[in-house]
Design an enzyme around this catalytic site. Sequence first.
Site: not given
Length: 915
Positions: A39, A117, A119, A352, A468, A867, A887
Amino acid sequence: MSENKDPHVGHVAQSVEGVKFVYDFTEGNKDLKDLLGGKGANLAEMTNLGLPVPPGFTITTEACKVYLDSGDEPAALRDEVTAHLAALEEKMGKKLGQADDPLLVSVRSGAKFSMPGMMDTVLNIGLSDKSVQGLAQQAGDDRFAWDSYRRLIQMFGKTVLGVDGDLFEEALEAAKAAKKVTVDTELEAADLKKLVTKFKKIVKTEAGRDFPQDPREQMDLAIHAVFDSWNTDRAKLYRRQERIPGDLGTAVNVCSMVFGNLGPDSGTGVAFTRDPASGHQGVYGDYLQNAQGEDVVAGIRNTVPLAELEAIDKKSYDQLMQIMETLENHYKDLCDIEFTIERGQLWMLQTRVGKRTAGAAFRIATQLVDQGLIDEAEALQRVTGAQLAQLMFPRFDEDAKVAQVGRGIAASPGAAVGKAVFDSYTAVKWSRSGEKVILVRRETNPDDLDGMIAAEGILTSRGGKTSHAAVVARGMGKTCVCGAEELEVDTKRRRMTVPGGHVVEEGDLISIDGSSGKVYLGEVPVVPSPVVEYFEGRMHAGANDADELVEAVHRIMAFADRKRRLRVRANADNAEDALRARRFGAQGIGLCRTEHMFLGDRRELVERLILADTEAEREDSLKALLPLQKQDFVELFSAMDGLPVTVRLLDPPLHEFLPDITELSVRVALAESRQEPHENELRLLQAVHRLHEQNPMLGLRGVRLGLVIPGLFTMQVRAIAEAAAERKNAKGDPRAEIMIPLVGTVQELEIVREEADAVIAEVEAATGVSLKLSIGTMIELPRAALTAGQIAEAAEFFSFGTNDLTQTVWGFSRDDVEASFFTAYLEKGIFGVSPFETIDKDGVGSLVKLAAEAGRATRPDLKLGVCGEHGGDPESVHFFHEVGLDYVSCSPFRIPVARLEAGRAASQSTGSDHR
């Protein structure tokens, strides 16, 4: 003091002289998310772009780490906050909480990764009994001032002082009931003033102290509360769910307040530059007049679509559209934007990179490539294997005749069926008992997180795509329908009333479609996903929405296949699975488990072989098994013609092929009591007792079984060789590889190899066909990994059996521990994720890396694969790419996921951080 040239990361900030704990919005940028949180970094970026961002400053994640580690804020923090607050006051021309014209601020969390939501946030810091009067006078609106004050006391009381939030909600509902109104905007200034008095009494009673009147005390306590919220149960649960590291800490953003609750020319909203549910371009989001931000996210009042803002406030709408275009082009991605309009003035409060559904992720990635904003390598970073797996889940059959009882907003796609439950506690409890549930709420809040995780899907009667429930569900890939207004949800009576008066009681079965927003009574049948149909070759790109998705998936998979170095094989034991794997893009079989071929009708033959007393009995059993095994391999080599097929020789725990000792004992005892003939059963019981093991997973299995039972492995090698010769004579191209299981020392492998080479030479001589059969081993024991350099002298390839390697490294019996204590380990944070789901890089991974390096030091052309089911786990695939395996092999359904992640691993660009 210690010295560090980069004081922003990797140290305790107090140990560095001159460390900076507070940054003005004008000082940061979007690349400082580690320090400023997502933020704060993005607020700084928008400020630098010249967008209208309210002035403010960010307290760094380093300050939070010091606070959480020591229990107190860094010594220098208070002085830095004081200096930045003074600069903010000078810029705004007013002081925090002054009586006549108060500066008010918000105190908001902001971690590196979005945790919607989870924090805490507190708005309107600076209001008091005195300054509320000044705010009313300056705004010319008593109602607005008292509404803002009651919001502060409510948020502060719950977030900072730990007061039960329901007490405030109940008081608010009582005030509305007394006024005979249904929404809080209909409460007048006098009503809100009374509510403030009531709220302050609640604080005094519940917190044992008065609501603080000193604005700086309010701000300092709120900052500490945001720091503390990093370690709340819901935040830790969310981090575990999203695999976010627990040591990052959160930044704190102190931002001058702008108000969306100043009347009809004000409001607040959330906007997306593209639809986060579908990826389509257009005008998407929600707007709410005369409201503050929490009203939108909480879904307390239903919003209007963002497009309606054009009619409400054309000037702000046009400016917002221009800003959205600027941000998307700047970030080169879908942006999620929070904004407020204060009396016709638009302010940007957050942006964001937005969370999106799996389908939207694939569509948006290809759209951005077409627009020239990103390249193919970056497109691969915008999608994940987990998202692809979601797209492969079944969907509802639209032609099914099932009663539709409602329709809401399609917030997060998927087809979810379960019993209706009305609180998170019940959702968790029933889920742990094996029930599938749908969590039904008026609206969700952060306290519902554990129930949302436990549920198959979430249904709310309020809120929109930015509520939310919607945001969290999209982030988790959980099916969600929001804002189904026609459904009357009564959580206290644990029931839901649908149009027509029908009542859905708790425990009744319902179905929700997160792609259409439809809600059904009962269970709706499902049909295959169009993405699975595409991989099966039954669907191609066209004009409708499903075809658009298939086209996007097709293009992304093409990107991945062009980029990847790792090849992807399948774990398959029969021709049917092999053919499906080939359609899904498998480049061979990395694990054919021959023990699966001996179940069913052949089990008795294997039982006779293991229990044989004489060489003649053993030879008879082997002769009976040989043609059956040969036919198995003929079919398998035909299905995978031209591609490698790694056949693992028999590797069952012995007890899987012997009668159950308890059942056999009962049969013998009953026969004796009835004086019935039981010589065969008695002989069998004696043999089973002789071979019984306390821990069969670590007993007579794998190479040990082949060495103890003469002829067993040579029979299998002969069947493989004869099948390969037959396919070659039929102009086929068999590429068989023989794998010896559970080797712990090179001597075991040398003995089996010598016998196998002799058998292969015999078959070549008898058929006249030259066979190039490579022989290798599984690395699934710690000793094998530690002596890999020796073992490579006798092996042409290694295949890491990471399931057994995880068991033997950790000392876990998988079948037991997952049911007994893994849940507790995950909840306590000992595991971030089960080591059987994602490879333990530090332990098991270190052995894989060591064995790979030692093996290739002995034999540079040694082929390396894996595998275990880790071969299809996205995070593990990246690890196998990094350590240089050739692989990975996994179950057929996971092959597309492994292909995608192998491409992402190869094209991983530094600095890409899309979640």
